[in-house]
Design a protein around this motif. Structure first.
Motif, PDB file in Angstrom:
ATOM      1  N   UNK A 184      -5.094  18.678   4.519  1.00 19.52           N
ATOM      2  CA  UNK A 184      -6.079  19.197   5.481  1.00 19.52           C
ATOM      3  C   UNK A 184      -5.418  20.141   6.479  1.00 19.52           C
ATOM      4  N   UNK A 185      -4.159  19.837   6.852  1.00 19.76           N
ATOM      5  CA  UNK A 185      -3.450  20.738   7.765  1.00 19.76           C
ATOM      6  C   UNK A 185      -3.121  22.058   7.088  1.00 19.76           C
ATOM      7  N   UNK A 186      -2.640  21.986   5.843  1.00 21.48           N
ATOM      8  CA  UNK A 186      -2.257  23.205   5.129  1.00 21.48           C
ATOM      9  C   UNK A 186      -3.463  24.092   4.832  1.00 21.48           C
ATOM     10  N   UNK A 187      -4.623  23.478   4.630  1.00 19.23           N
ATOM     11  CA  UNK A 187      -5.838  24.248   4.377  1.00 19.23           C
ATOM     12  C   UNK A 187      -6.607  24.548   5.668  1.00 19.23           C
ATOM     13  N   UNK A 188      -6.012  24.176   6.812  1.00 25.15           N
ATOM     14  CA  UNK A 188      -6.559  24.520   8.135  1.00 25.15           C
ATOM     15  C   UNK A 188      -8.002  24.056   8.311  1.00 25.15           C
ATOM     16  N   UNK A 189      -8.297  22.814   7.894  1.00 28.76           N
ATOM     17  CA  UNK A 189      -9.665  22.324   8.011  1.00 28.76           C
ATOM     18  C   UNK A 189     -10.094  22.171   9.469  1.00 28.76           C
TER      19      UNK A 189
ATOM     20  N   UNK B 203       0.837  -1.196   0.000  1.00 28.41           N
ATOM     21  CA  UNK B 203       0.000   0.000   0.000  1.00 28.41           C
ATOM     22  C   UNK B 203       0.869   1.243   0.000  1.00 28.41           C
ATOM     23  N   UNK B 204       0.531   2.184  -0.869  1.00 28.47           N
ATOM     24  CA  UNK B 204       1.221   3.468  -0.908  1.00 28.47           C
ATOM     25  C   UNK B 204       0.600   4.397   0.137  1.00 28.47           C
ATOM     26  N   UNK B 205       1.429   5.194   0.765  1.00 30.74           N
ATOM     27  CA  UNK B 205       0.939   6.153   1.757  1.00 30.74           C
ATOM     28  C   UNK B 205       0.493   7.413   1.024  1.00 30.74           C
ATOM     29  N   UNK B 206      -0.794   7.493   0.801  1.00 28.78           N
ATOM     30  CA  UNK B 206      -1.365   8.614   0.057  1.00 28.78           C
ATOM     31  C   UNK B 206      -2.202   9.480   0.996  1.00 28.78           C
ATOM     32  N   UNK B 207      -2.371  10.713   0.630  1.00 28.71           N
ATOM     33  CA  UNK B 207      -3.244  11.605   1.384  1.00 28.71           C
ATOM     34  C   UNK B 207      -4.054  12.444   0.408  1.00 28.71           C
ATOM     35  N   UNK B 208      -5.192  12.902   0.876  1.00 28.90           N
ATOM     36  CA  UNK B 208      -6.036  13.726   0.027  1.00 28.90           C
ATOM     37  C   UNK B 208      -5.589  15.184   0.098  1.00 28.90           C
ATOM     38  N   UNK B 209      -5.795  15.872  -1.011  1.00 31.74           N
ATOM     39  CA  UNK B 209      -5.519  17.299  -1.069  1.00 31.74           C
ATOM     40  C   UNK B 209      -6.825  18.044  -1.338  1.00 31.74           C
ATOM     41  N   UNK B 210      -6.852  19.278  -0.890  1.00 31.69           N
ATOM     42  CA  UNK B 210      -8.080  20.069  -0.973  1.00 31.69           C
ATOM     43  C   UNK B 210      -7.804  21.350  -1.751  1.00 31.69           C
ATOM     44  N   UNK B 211      -8.802  21.761  -2.528  1.00 32.17           N
ATOM     45  CA  UNK B 211      -8.700  22.998  -3.287  1.00 32.17           C
ATOM     46  C   UNK B 211      -9.877  23.894  -2.925  1.00 32.17           C
ATOM     47  N   UNK B 212      -9.590  25.188  -2.712  1.00 31.38           N
ATOM     48  CA  UNK B 212     -10.635  26.115  -2.263  1.00 31.38           C
ATOM     49  C   UNK B 212     -11.321  26.847  -3.402  1.00 31.38           C
TER      50      UNK B 212
END
Length: 636
Positions: free
Chosen positions: A423-428, A406-415
């Motif tokens: 999620x941390x960078x977008x301060x959710x 399994x690859x360690x993937x994370x979701x990214x968010x666009x505003x």
């Protein structure tokens, strides 16, 4: 993906493209099966992660939408983006690719056959079986059956509606239902229909209904024109844009000759129908004589706001048709009987369900096992499915496909703009805290003890003017502060919360020594404000404290004034406690040792008052009427 109500302020959820970037030398091509947003929306982030020479393929209509999107991000390259036609084979590295026509809720959809010396792979894309499609493009059963005779090592199929029994309705059934409803409203007023903007098959049905009733069509919603223009460039437009009534001319027309198509089926806040339901649309005003045809599905998660929109529309008087019995909508994803039929046509050695919630994938795998496909796999995003060497010339499967890792993937968010990140960078979390707990911003002007002999003498004179001047000899060696507090998204108790927060902040500062750093001031004030919010109304808001030293010229006088205020407040507090019978002193000890509120004022008072004593103190110490209009409090 599309965000839900917990992803505050976000418009898109994007894949982790770092995996693609690491494997970019292994990727022969990207194939787009159709033009829905969940299939092309992330391309501005995916394409830069690939090798610059990696080609992107799609059908003609999808390519029109892709071109527009890529041009918005300055990523369009005519030589890199290539269009294919159905059943025309082309070579991509070791694969011979053949697009297969499938039917869906958007034109020009395909599945894909990938042939190689190691076996054939069939991927359906998003699909249903429409026996009578309005555009004449039928589901290609013949090619699915033909490839099964060659042998299919791996079959991947859309799992979205595996839990729905039976078969999907044909779009022609929806067309007939729309015609019936439109004809039944003749002479009664205007008709407004809302749908997914990408569903051009539905637009063809709406056009048939409008023609039958002799009505003209008007679009309200930019995305409707976007899809129609793309279809016209590809020769697939169900409506000639020249035949549309302009929004400017709509109000001057006879309502009985008009059919309005609008966006907002999911009650998006800025969509036309949603705005109209609140009386906020500059283009569309709803009248009691209108008929609203809800020709869409309520996407899970949007239920509450769609019902709210419908309630608002009903209050304005229009009739709404949206029940399942109206047959005004049909899904673009195959139901269980269709899924089973195609699996039996393809006869794969191994089955991998795709496109759906994890529970749907598991149910689809069980369906495959029920009809005799022994080897199935269910994998989650990021997992590797590996293929072991062939056991013989014709068999790929029989347990030879296994989970490798399994690859360690994370979701990214666009505003919706340039803002993209985790999620941390977008301060959710901070967005969620502000939305549920509120926000407190404090400006703390720190006043330090004066240092010159003259200032010290003046300060000492000021400090002895209070009731306990002798006891307050250490006051000049402490910090004082002038505090301004702004609260957002919080219950303010008619301004009292802000005043208590200011008191708590000042008390926290007074516990520090004269040489405390501004960083220390910010830390203790933040802790004090959080404690006070918990005590006052059980909230834990996001707290921001900005501390700075008071202007040097104003500092001595301000400091002297602060000492006088502190002593006066201690006197008031003790008097209030005595009047309330609470006893300002305990066990005969000095009043300076008693439990005192962090909202209160005196130096060295660190622990909170009991709740009832704090209440008595507030009652005994009336303050000026709070400002009802705002949440900002400046406390001296």
């Amino acid at each position: 993906m599309f965000p839900d109500f917990t992803d505050l302020g976000m418009q898109k959820i994007l894949p982790d493209t770092s995996f693609l970037h690491r494997w970019r030398d292994k990727i022969e091509a990207v194939i787009i099966t159709h033009g829905h947003e969940d299939h092309i929306g992330a391309m501005p982030w995916v394409v830069p992660a690939l090798d610059p020479e990696t080609p992107i393929y799609s059908g003609g209509f999808a390519m029109q939408l892709i071109k527009r999107r890529m041009q918005e991000y300055s990523l369009w390259n005519e030589s890199r983006f290539k269009t294919f036609k159905m059943n025309e084979r082309f070579q991509l590295g070791p694969f011979e690719c053949e697009p297969i026509r499938v039917t869906h809720s958007i034109p020009d959809c395909c599945g894909m056959i990938l042939r190689s010396e190691h076996g054939n792979i069939v991927h359906t894309g998003d699909w249903k079986i429409d026996e009578d499609p309005v555009d004449g493009d039928h589901f290609d059963r013949n090619t699915f059956e033909a490839v099964s005779k060659e042998g299919v090592a791996l079959f991947m199929s859309d799992s979205t509606n595996v839990l729905s029994p039976g078969r999907t309705l044909s779009e022609t059934v929806v067309r007939d239902a729309l015609i019936k409803r439109v004809m039944g409203h003749q002479g009664k007023g205007r008709i407004i229909t809302t749908q997914f903007a990408s569903n051009l098959h539905r637009l063809a049905s709406v056009k048939a209904a409008a023609d039958a009733a002799g009505r003209k069509i008007c679009f309200i919603g930019m995305s409707l024109n976007t899809y129609l223009e793309a279809a016209q460039r590809e020769g697939r437009a169900p409506i000639d844009p020249k035949d549309l009534v302009s929004q400017e001319d709509m109000d001057g027309m006879d309502p009985n000759q008009l059919l309005v198509v609008t966006t907002g089926s999911q009650a998006e806040p800025r969509a036309a129908l949603s705005l109209a339901s609140r009386g906020a649309s500059p283009l569309l005003r709803l009248d009691p004589s209108d008929l609203i045809l809800y020709s869409a599905k309520v996407i899970p998660g949007n239920d509450t706001r769609v019902i709210e929109m419908m309630n608002n529309i009903s209050r304005l008087g229009p009739e709404i048709a949206m029940s399942r019995g109206e047959n005004l909508h049909t899904s673009g994803h195959a139901y269980r009987e269709e899924l089973e039929e195609v699996m039996k046509l393809v006869k794969p050695q191994h089955f991998l369900p795709v496109h759906g919630e994890y529970a749907f994938l598991c149910a689809h795998a069980q369906l495959a096992r029920d009809i005799g496909i022994r080897d199935t796999s269910v994998i989650r995003n990021g997992q590797y499915l590996g293929v072991a060497p062939k056991r013989n010339g014709k068999t790929i499967s029989s347990g030879s496909m296994q989970l490798l890792g399994e690859a360690k993937l994370q979701m990214f968010y666009n505003d919706g703009g340039r803002g993209t990140g985790t999620s941390d960078e977008m301060a959710l979390d901070e967005r969620t805290t502000i939305s549920t707990e509120g926000c407190v911003i404090a400006d703390v002007a720190v006043m330090r003890p004066p240092q010159s002999p003259a200032q010290a003498a003046a300060q000492g004179q000021a400090s002895t003017s209070g009731r306990r001047g002798a006891e307050a000899g250490d006051v000049p060696q402490r910090l004082h502060a002038r505090v301004r507090v702004k609260t957002l998204a919080m219950w303010t108790d008619q301004g009292r919360l802000g005043q208590e927060l200011c008191r708590a902040a000042e008390a926290a500062v007074m516990r520090l020594g004269p040489d405390a750093s501004l960083l220390a001031v910010e830390r203790v004030v933040e802790e004090g404000l959080i404690r006070e919010c918990r005590a006052y109304n059980q909230r834990k808001p996001l707290v921001t404290v900005i501390a700075h030293d008071l202007n040097s010229r104003a500092a001595p006088a301000a400091y002297a004034e602060a000492i006088q205020r502190a002593n006066a407040r201690m006197a008031q507090s003790d008097a209030a406690a005595r009047r309330g019978g609470g006893g300002g002193r305990r066990g005969g000890g000095s009043s300076r040792g008693r439990g005192a509120s962090t909202m209160g004022g005196g130096p060295g008072l660190a622990t909170p008052l009991p709740k009832e004593l704090a209440q008595r103190r507030r009652q005994a110490n009336p303050r000026e009427k709070p400002d009802e209009a705002g949440g900002t409090t400046e406390y001296p």
